[in-house]
Write a protein that holds these residues in place. Sequence first.
Motif, PDB file in Angstrom:
ATOM      1  N   ALA A 196     -20.496 -16.270  22.516  1.00 39.56           N
ATOM      2  CA  ALA A 196     -19.384 -15.314  22.511  1.00 39.56           C
ATOM      3  C   ALA A 196     -19.844 -13.902  22.855  1.00 39.56           C
ATOM      4  N   LEU A 197     -21.077 -13.750  23.312  1.00 36.84           N
ATOM      5  CA  LEU A 197     -21.621 -12.426  23.591  1.00 36.84           C
ATOM      6  C   LEU A 197     -20.891 -11.674  24.710  1.00 36.84           C
ATOM      7  N   PRO A 198     -20.481 -12.307  25.814  1.00 37.48           N
ATOM      8  CA  PRO A 198     -19.763 -11.537  26.846  1.00 37.48           C
ATOM      9  C   PRO A 198     -18.496 -10.857  26.328  1.00 37.48           C
ATOM     10  N   GLY A 199     -17.762 -11.511  25.450  1.00 39.09           N
ATOM     11  CA  GLY A 199     -16.569 -10.892  24.874  1.00 39.09           C
ATOM     12  C   GLY A 199     -16.912  -9.702  23.993  1.00 39.09           C
ATOM     13  N   ALA A 200     -17.990  -9.832  23.222  1.00 38.69           N
ATOM     14  CA  ALA A 200     -18.420  -8.723  22.367  1.00 38.69           C
ATOM     15  C   ALA A 200     -18.900  -7.543  23.201  1.00 38.69           C
ATOM     16  N   LEU A 201     -19.562  -7.833  24.322  1.00 32.92           N
ATOM     17  CA  LEU A 201     -20.014  -6.752  25.206  1.00 32.92           C
ATOM     18  C   LEU A 201     -18.836  -6.036  25.857  1.00 32.92           C
ATOM     19  N   ASP A 202     -17.795  -6.786  26.204  1.00 31.66           N
ATOM     20  CA  ASP A 202     -16.588  -6.159  26.760  1.00 31.66           C
ATOM     21  C   ASP A 202     -15.937  -5.229  25.729  1.00 31.66           C
ATOM     22  N   ALA A 203     -15.939  -5.647  24.462  1.00 33.67           N
ATOM     23  CA  ALA A 203     -15.362  -4.808  23.408  1.00 33.67           C
ATOM     24  C   ALA A 203     -16.199  -3.540  23.221  1.00 33.67           C
ATOM     25  N   LEU A 204     -17.521  -3.653  23.308  1.00 27.21           N
ATOM     26  CA  LEU A 204     -18.374  -2.460  23.207  1.00 27.21           C
ATOM     27  C   LEU A 204     -18.119  -1.512  24.368  1.00 27.21           C
ATOM     28  N   ARG A 205     -17.980  -2.077  25.553  1.00 26.48           N
ATOM     29  CA  ARG A 205     -17.734  -1.259  26.743  1.00 26.48           C
ATOM     30  C   ARG A 205     -16.402  -0.520  26.600  1.00 26.48           C
ATOM     31  N   ALA A 206     -15.391  -1.183  26.037  1.00 28.44           N
ATOM     32  CA  ALA A 206     -14.089  -0.541  25.842  1.00 28.44           C
ATOM     33  C   ALA A 206     -14.179   0.602  24.827  1.00 28.44           C
ATOM     34  N   GLY A 210     -16.727   2.546  24.553  1.00 24.67           N
ATOM     35  CA  GLY A 210     -17.558   3.590  25.123  1.00 24.67           C
ATOM     36  C   GLY A 210     -19.010   3.546  24.670  1.00 24.67           C
ATOM     37  N   ILE A 211     -19.427   2.438  24.129  1.00 28.24           N
ATOM     38  CA  ILE A 211     -20.817   2.303  23.673  1.00 28.24           C
ATOM     39  C   ILE A 211     -21.670   1.846  24.856  1.00 28.24           C
ATOM     40  N   ASP A 212     -22.770   2.589  25.103  1.00 25.06           N
ATOM     41  CA  ASP A 212     -23.612   2.225  26.245  1.00 25.06           C
ATOM     42  C   ASP A 212     -25.075   2.040  25.871  1.00 25.06           C
ATOM     43  N   ASP A 213     -25.390   2.041  24.588  1.00 23.84           N
ATOM     44  CA  ASP A 213     -26.773   1.888  24.129  1.00 23.84           C
ATOM     45  C   ASP A 213     -26.807   0.811  23.053  1.00 23.84           C
ATOM     46  N   ILE A 214     -27.664  -0.194  23.250  1.00 25.15           N
ATOM     47  CA  ILE A 214     -27.767  -1.310  22.311  1.00 25.15           C
ATOM     48  C   ILE A 214     -29.197  -1.382  21.790  1.00 25.15           C
ATOM     49  N   VAL A 215     -29.338  -1.447  20.473  1.00 21.95           N
ATOM     50  CA  VAL A 215     -30.636  -1.630  19.834  1.00 21.95           C
ATOM     51  C   VAL A 215     -30.608  -3.001  19.161  1.00 21.95           C
ATOM     52  N   ALA A 253     -23.308  -7.124  32.201  1.00 25.18           N
ATOM     53  CA  ALA A 253     -22.290  -6.158  31.761  1.00 25.18           C
ATOM     54  C   ALA A 253     -22.627  -4.742  32.202  1.00 25.18           C
ATOM     55  N   GLY A 254     -23.889  -4.484  32.592  1.00 22.76           N
ATOM     56  CA  GLY A 254     -24.270  -3.191  33.135  1.00 22.76           C
ATOM     57  C   GLY A 254     -24.476  -2.102  32.110  1.00 22.76           C
ATOM     58  N   PHE A 255     -24.998  -2.440  30.953  1.00 19.86           N
ATOM     59  CA  PHE A 255     -25.266  -1.413  29.932  1.00 19.86           C
ATOM     60  C   PHE A 255     -26.441  -0.553  30.359  1.00 19.86           C
ATOM     61  N   ALA A 256     -26.391   0.725  29.965  1.00 19.49           N
ATOM     62  CA  ALA A 256     -27.394   1.681  30.377  1.00 19.49           C
ATOM     63  C   ALA A 256     -28.746   1.423  29.698  1.00 19.49           C
ATOM     64  N   ARG A 257     -28.709   1.065  28.420  1.00 15.13           N
ATOM     65  CA  ARG A 257     -29.959   0.896  27.680  1.00 15.13           C
ATOM     66  C   ARG A 257     -29.872  -0.276  26.727  1.00 15.13           C
ATOM     67  N   LEU A 258     -30.974  -1.010  26.665  1.00 23.14           N
ATOM     68  CA  LEU A 258     -31.130  -2.078  25.680  1.00 23.14           C
ATOM     69  C   LEU A 258     -32.532  -1.968  25.125  1.00 23.14           C
ATOM     70  N   GLN A 259     -32.663  -1.789  23.833  1.00 21.50           N
ATOM     71  CA  GLN A 259     -33.963  -1.686  23.192  1.00 21.50           C
ATOM     72  C   GLN A 259     -34.193  -2.921  22.347  1.00 21.50           C
ATOM     73  N   LEU A 260     -35.316  -3.611  22.580  1.00 20.63           N
ATOM     74  CA  LEU A 260     -35.704  -4.757  21.761  1.00 20.63           C
ATOM     75  C   LEU A 260     -36.827  -4.319  20.841  1.00 20.63           C
ATOM     76  N   ILE A 261     -36.635  -4.554  19.562  1.00 21.59           N
ATOM     77  CA  ILE A 261     -37.637  -4.186  18.561  1.00 21.59           C
ATOM     78  C   ILE A 261     -38.036  -5.434  17.821  1.00 21.59           C
ATOM     79  N   GLY A 262     -39.322  -5.778  17.903  1.00 20.52           N
ATOM     80  CA  GLY A 262     -39.819  -6.982  17.245  1.00 20.52           C
ATOM     81  C   GLY A 262     -39.899  -6.799  15.743  1.00 20.52           C
TER      82      GLY A 262
END
Length: 157
Positions: free
Chosen positions: A108-118, A120-125, A147-156
Motif C-alpha cells: 500500500a506504499l504508493p497510496g501513502a506516498l500520494d497522500a504525503l505528496r498531497a 506537501g511533504i518532500d523529505d522521508i526519513v 513518486a519523485g521525492f526530493a530526499r530519502l534518508q535510510l538510517i540503519g
Amino acid sequence: MAAPAPLGAAGGGALAGRLAGPARGRRGFSLTPLADIMFQLLIFFMLSSSLAPYALLPMSPPASATATAPEAPDRPAPQAAPAAPAQVIWHLEHGALRAGTERIPLAALPGALDALRAEGIDDIVVFVSQAARAQDIADLLEPVRRAGFARLQLIGG
C-alpha cells in the motif's frame, strides 16, 4: 637349444622384473589442494570487499519521455523566507512501514506516498529495523523513486 625362460622367472632380464612386479597405476593429479586455496581466496575477497552504502544510491525522479527543459526566468520572483521542508519519519520492518502507531504494508506504499505528496511533504526519513530484509529496502526504494521525492534518508538500526 635351450627354451626361453618364462617372463616371471629369475634371469629373464630387466624387462622380466618390470612385468612380474605388482602393477602400479599412474598417480593422478589431485585437485583438492587447489579447490581449498580457491575457497580460501573467495572467502578472503568476500570479507575484505565493501558494498556500496545505501546513502550513495541515486534518488532522481524518473524522466518523462515528453518533458522538455523548462526555461529559466530572467529574474527570480521575490519570496518570503523559505519554509522548513516538511518531513515524515517511518520505521521499516519486515514487510511493512510503521509511522507512529499506524502500520502501512509495503503493497500500500504508493497510496501513502500520494497522500504525503498531497500534504506537501518532500523529505522521508526511514529507520531500518533489524527485522527488515534487503528485499524490504528494495520494495521501499522503487515506489519512492517513482513518486519523485526530493530526499530519502535510510538510517540503519
